[in-house]
Design a protein around this motif. Structure first.
Motif, PDB file in Angstrom:
ATOM      1  N   ILE A 134      17.146  44.399   4.468  1.00 22.12           N
ATOM      2  CA  ILE A 134      16.561  44.613   3.080  1.00 22.12           C
ATOM      3  C   ILE A 134      15.630  46.683   3.628  1.00 22.12           C
ATOM      4  O   ILE A 134      14.590  46.595   4.517  1.00 22.12           O
ATOM      5  N   VAL A 135      15.695  47.404   2.425  1.00 22.13           N
ATOM      6  CA  VAL A 135      15.587  48.533   2.948  1.00 22.13           C
ATOM      7  C   VAL A 135      14.600  49.100   1.308  1.00 22.13           C
ATOM      8  O   VAL A 135      14.774  47.938   0.261  1.00 22.13           O
ATOM      9  N   LYS A 136      13.042  49.573   2.022  1.00 24.12           N
ATOM     10  CA  LYS A 136      11.660  49.137   0.935  1.00 24.12           C
ATOM     11  C   LYS A 136      11.399  48.080  -0.135  1.00 24.12           C
ATOM     12  O   LYS A 136      10.625  47.429   0.429  1.00 24.12           O
ATOM     13  N   SER A 137      12.368  48.023  -1.063  1.00 23.66           N
ATOM     14  CA  SER A 137      11.666  46.003  -1.435  1.00 23.66           C
ATOM     15  C   SER A 137      13.129  45.895  -2.216  1.00 23.66           C
ATOM     16  O   SER A 137      14.415  46.047  -1.945  1.00 23.66           O
ATOM     17  N   GLU A 138      12.843  44.368  -1.899  1.00 24.92           N
ATOM     18  CA  GLU A 138      14.369  43.961  -2.599  1.00 24.92           C
ATOM     19  C   GLU A 138      14.893  43.994  -3.570  1.00 24.92           C
ATOM     20  O   GLU A 138      15.635  44.072  -4.002  1.00 24.92           O
ATOM     21  N   ASN A 139      14.270  44.352  -4.337  1.00 32.58           N
ATOM     22  CA  ASN A 139      14.343  44.806  -5.860  1.00 32.58           C
ATOM     23  C   ASN A 139      15.238  46.221  -5.567  1.00 32.58           C
ATOM     24  O   ASN A 139      16.605  46.594  -6.297  1.00 32.58           O
ATOM     25  N   HIS A 140      15.042  46.866  -4.881  1.00 29.74           N
ATOM     26  CA  HIS A 140      15.576  47.801  -4.199  1.00 29.74           C
ATOM     27  C   HIS A 140      16.462  48.045  -4.376  1.00 29.74           C
ATOM     28  O   HIS A 140      17.670  48.647  -4.308  1.00 29.74           O
ATOM     29  N   THR A 141      17.068  47.112  -3.133  1.00 29.24           N
ATOM     30  CA  THR A 141      18.250  46.611  -2.145  1.00 29.24           C
ATOM     31  C   THR A 141      19.403  45.969  -3.041  1.00 29.24           C
ATOM     32  O   THR A 141      20.067  46.183  -3.140  1.00 29.24           O
ATOM     33  N   MET A 142      18.639  45.366  -3.863  1.00 26.60           N
ATOM     34  CA  MET A 142      19.954  44.591  -5.051  1.00 26.60           C
ATOM     35  C   MET A 142      19.963  45.617  -5.886  1.00 26.60           C
ATOM     36  O   MET A 142      21.333  45.670  -6.202  1.00 26.60           O
ATOM     37  N   GLY A 143      19.285  46.327  -6.219  1.00 26.86           N
ATOM     38  CA  GLY A 143      19.664  47.545  -7.211  1.00 26.86           C
ATOM     39  C   GLY A 143      20.416  48.316  -6.673  1.00 26.86           C
ATOM     40  O   GLY A 143      22.103  48.931  -7.215  1.00 26.86           O
ATOM     41  N   LEU A 144      20.361  48.756  -5.508  1.00 25.32           N
ATOM     42  CA  LEU A 144      21.658  49.811  -4.539  1.00 25.32           C
ATOM     43  C   LEU A 144      23.199  48.905  -4.859  1.00 25.32           C
ATOM     44  O   LEU A 144      24.542  49.512  -5.370  1.00 25.32           O
ATOM     45  N   LEU A 145      23.127  47.589  -4.678  1.00 23.66           N
ATOM     46  CA  LEU A 145      24.674  46.441  -4.807  1.00 23.66           C
ATOM     47  C   LEU A 145      24.708  46.256  -5.899  1.00 23.66           C
ATOM     48  O   LEU A 145      25.636  47.393  -5.739  1.00 23.66           O
TER      49      LEU A 145
END
Ligand code: SF4
Lengths: 247, 453
Positions: free
Chosen positions: B155-166
């Motif tokens: 988890i980098v920065k935030s959950e949403n940010h990470t899910m966004g990268l994926l």
């Protein structure tokens, strides 16, 4: 009676034809003429005969059993002839017999067909393509049985428009994706791979060695899944990246 | 020992790393981009693709909830996933390699005690960009190295940010490359439903790891997670996909075995509840490999409980394909699976009233419950006995193993003569008098892969 045929599928079907036409009962069947003074019956491949037998089988046997017969015919390094002949006889007597696993020839043919199928399945994973300078993908294979056609069609579906050549080195055959045909290979040069190839291979080898968990290293198990004979063209098993990995 | 001997230096560095990492963790909310997250971090950000690959496959390898199996992506121009799943290689630990399994990044703001990637661990960090990861996936796929991609991340920065990268990686693959192969995406607990919806529409399978089999253990060892939070994306994903089609997207999870005190009974009851609610298609079990020193966890010298993991997989198989219920295999009184015997034999020995079974008349559901006879063996028997009554010799010829089954069957009314039908006798016969040599892990896994138990 000793029978010789040319070792091709067509030859074997012609043999079946003659067994029925001339009431032969072979005790030995060879793919090439043995050194022997005994009387030998030689079968000549005959397309019309072969077709008639094939049509007869397709009419009488279930598609499942016809497929099994075809697969066993492609096990070209096995001495499958006598059991397969017994199996075909059994089927022509009554096609229901081919469902009966208490018959020895049924078990034998089923087992071979299963081994063949397993080899095809394994090779779908173990084939390794390299990108050639011209952008075509090229893979060499080396297998106990002739599975080129099945593999070829699998990769046509998998790679879509991407052109590729699948080269069966020992049999001197190649499947070419565009034509979906198998060609005889007279002579093959060492191919020039694309610039990118080295990077991809290196990344794959890096991934391969790092994905294993050291505390669970188990080369015996690994070898049960990827027997040595399959490793010839799998770059992850080349020299320094062999089964044990060091950091 | 001098202060600059290698070990001393190791310890000092460790302290320094921990200190720095903790400081970074406290400030992570102000950090704008992934790169600045690493500024001031002593371990340099990995630079070459090769270094990234090494680090990010290293950090993903403990996740076992990963195997490919059929699912169709319509209208794809490259790739097709195979119904039975294809292994493209087997790693040195004998596990199937079917997907490119790496983390997007192994940087993480969380502190799960059992995890190698937790924020305070002094390990080298790296990150792929979505573009890099998508390109490598295509290059690997075309060369037939892999069946597809396993997309997961710290988890980098935030959950949403990470899910966004994926999600970005997923979109490049599906839309730009028209890639129709297999993509497994790890849902990030705590991210928005909107993101989950987009992921579910494009992925072949999704998962979220429960990791620890009880809320108590989770609270203790993964302070940022709760069971609710971990299950939330799975429930959301199921609801979303049920809304669209009748076949929900296949989902899976992983449970760590042996890190915490839960018994086999607790674990199997949880799995069977998850299967029954049709929430999950697969539960994976992972023998805990101690990586971190933590008073709440087994010491780093503890060997991973591989045999226990194996027995759980066997039991799980019985739940999914043999019509067993968890309570039949283990219960309040017997909370542990037997170490020496497979779970089916263990069950049969405690239920000898069902045995012996007559091979020539028993229905399929009963045949598959005979120790040593799997689904394949049962089908062979059913097929063969249509033609004639079977005796022991014919069973052997059919390839049905009698090693265990022998004590639980009759053929044409005949029961084997050497061993009486009693628990202690059969147990002794099965294990042999000199049970000094344990079977090798090799043998266990052979059985497990064949799936015949
Ligand atoms: S959130 Fe995931 S990556 Fe981060 S520490 Fe916990 S388990 Fe590890």
């Amino acid at each position: 009676m000793i029978v010789v045929y040319d070792g091709t599928a067509e030859g074997f079907l012609s043999l079946v034809f003659e067994v029925y036409a001339h009431k032969l009962s072979p005790t030995h069947i060879f793919k090439s003429r043995p050194q022997s003074l005994l009387q030998i019956h030689e079968v000549r491949s005959d397309e019309t005969h072969a077709r008639r037998v094939l049509e007869g089988m397709k009419r009488t046997f279930s598609p499942l059993h016809v497929r099994e017969i075809q697969q066993v015919l492609l096990c070209d390094t096995l001495a499958f002839e006598l059991p397969l002949l017994a199996y075909v006889n059994l089927g022509f007597k009554d096609p229901k017999n081919l469902y009966d696993p208490t018959q020895e020839s049924v078990r034998t043919v089923q087992n071979w067909a299963r081994v063949y199928g397993r080899m095809v399945h394994r090779m779908k994973g173990f084939v390794r393509f390299e990108e050639l300078e011209e952008g075509v993908f090229y893979a060499k294979i080396q297998t106990d049985y002739n599975i080129l056609a099945l593999l070829g069609h699998h990769f046509v579906e998998r790679l879509g428009a991407q052109g590729f050549i699948l080269h069966d080195v020992e049999r001197g055959l190649a499947f070419v994706s565009q034509e979906r045909e198998i060609y005889a290979v007279a002579h093959a040069d060492v191919p020039q791979v694309s610039e990118k190839e080295l990077t991809c291979k290196g990344l794959w080898q890096t991934f391969f060695s790092h994905v294993a968990i050291q505390n669970r290293t188990n080369p015996k198990l690994q070898q049960a899944f990827v027997p040595l004979k399959y490793r010839t063209y799998m770059s992850e098993f080349e020299g320094r990246y062999s089964s044990t990995c060091k950091h | 020992m001098g202060a600059d001997s290698p070990t001393m230096r190791g310890v000092c560095e460790g302290v320094l790393y921990r200190f720095l990492a903790l400081k970074l963790q406290r400030f992570h909310f102000e950090i704008k981009s992934l790169d600045t997250f690493f500024l001031g971090y002593t371990a340099p950000m990995a630079k070459t693709l090769f270094e990234k690959m090494a680090i990010l496959s290293d950090s993903a390898k403990y996740d076992v909830s990963c195997s490919s199996s059929g699912s169709d992506q319509k209208g794809a121009s490259l790739g097709k996933s195979h119904a039975s799943g294809i292994c493209h290689s087997f790693s040195a630990d004998g596990r199937c390699i079917s997907l490119l399994k790496v983390l997007m990044t192994n940087a993480c703001i969380y502190e799960c005690a059992y995890c190698i990637n937790r924020a305070s661990n002094a390990i080298p960090r790296a990150a792929f960009t979505p573009r890099e990861l998508a390109d490598i996936t295509i290059d690997f796929y075309k060369r037939n190295y892999i069946e597809g991609l396993f997309l997961s991340s710290g988890i980098v920065k935030s959950e949403n940010h990470t899910m966004g990268l994926l999600l970005q990686t997923l979109e490049i693959l599906r839309f730009e490359y028209g890639f129709g192969g297999y993509i497994h995406v790890k849902l990030i607990p705590g991210c928005d439903t909107e993101l989950i919806e987009k992921v579910v529409a494009l992925a072949s399978r999704v998962s979220s790891n429960i990791e620890l089999p009880s809320s108590h253990s989770l609270a203790l060892l993964a302070p940022n997670k709760t069971k609710e939070k971990v299950m939330q994306p799975l429930r959301a994903a199921r609801d979303i996909s049920l809304h669209k089609t009748s076949a929900p997207i296949p989902m899976s999870t992983q449970l760590i075995v042996g890190a915490t005190p839960e018994s086999d009974f607790d674990i199997l009851r949880l799995s069977s509840a998850l299967y029954e609610k049709a929430l999950l298609k697969r539960v994976y079990y992972s023998a805990y490999i101690p990586i971190n020193d933590n008073a709440l966890l087994p010491s780093t010298l503890t060997a991973p409980p591989l045999l226990r993991e194996h027995r759980l997989y066997q039991a799980d198989w019985l739940l999914r394909f043999y019509g067993f219920r968890a309570e039949e295999l283990v219960d309040e009184a017997t909370r542990k699976l037997d170490v020496d015997l497979d779970p089916k034999t263990f069950w049969a020995l405690r239920h000898l009233e069902h045995f012996p079974v007559e091979i020539n008349t028993a229905p399929k559901e009963v045949l598959v419950r005979i120790p040593g006879i799997g689904v394949r063996g049962a089908l062979k028997i059913l097929q063969a006995r249509k033609f004639r009554a079977l005796d022991h010799a014919m069973l052997s010829r059919l390839g049905v193993s009698l090693k265990r089954a022998n004590y639980f069957i009759t053929c044409k009314g005949v029961y084997q003569k050497e061993v009486p039908l009693r628990e202690d006798h059969i147990r002794r016969a099965l294990l042999g008098p000199k049970k000094l040599l344990q079977p090798s892990l090799f043998d266990w896994y052979q059985g497990m892969v064949g799936g015949e138990v």
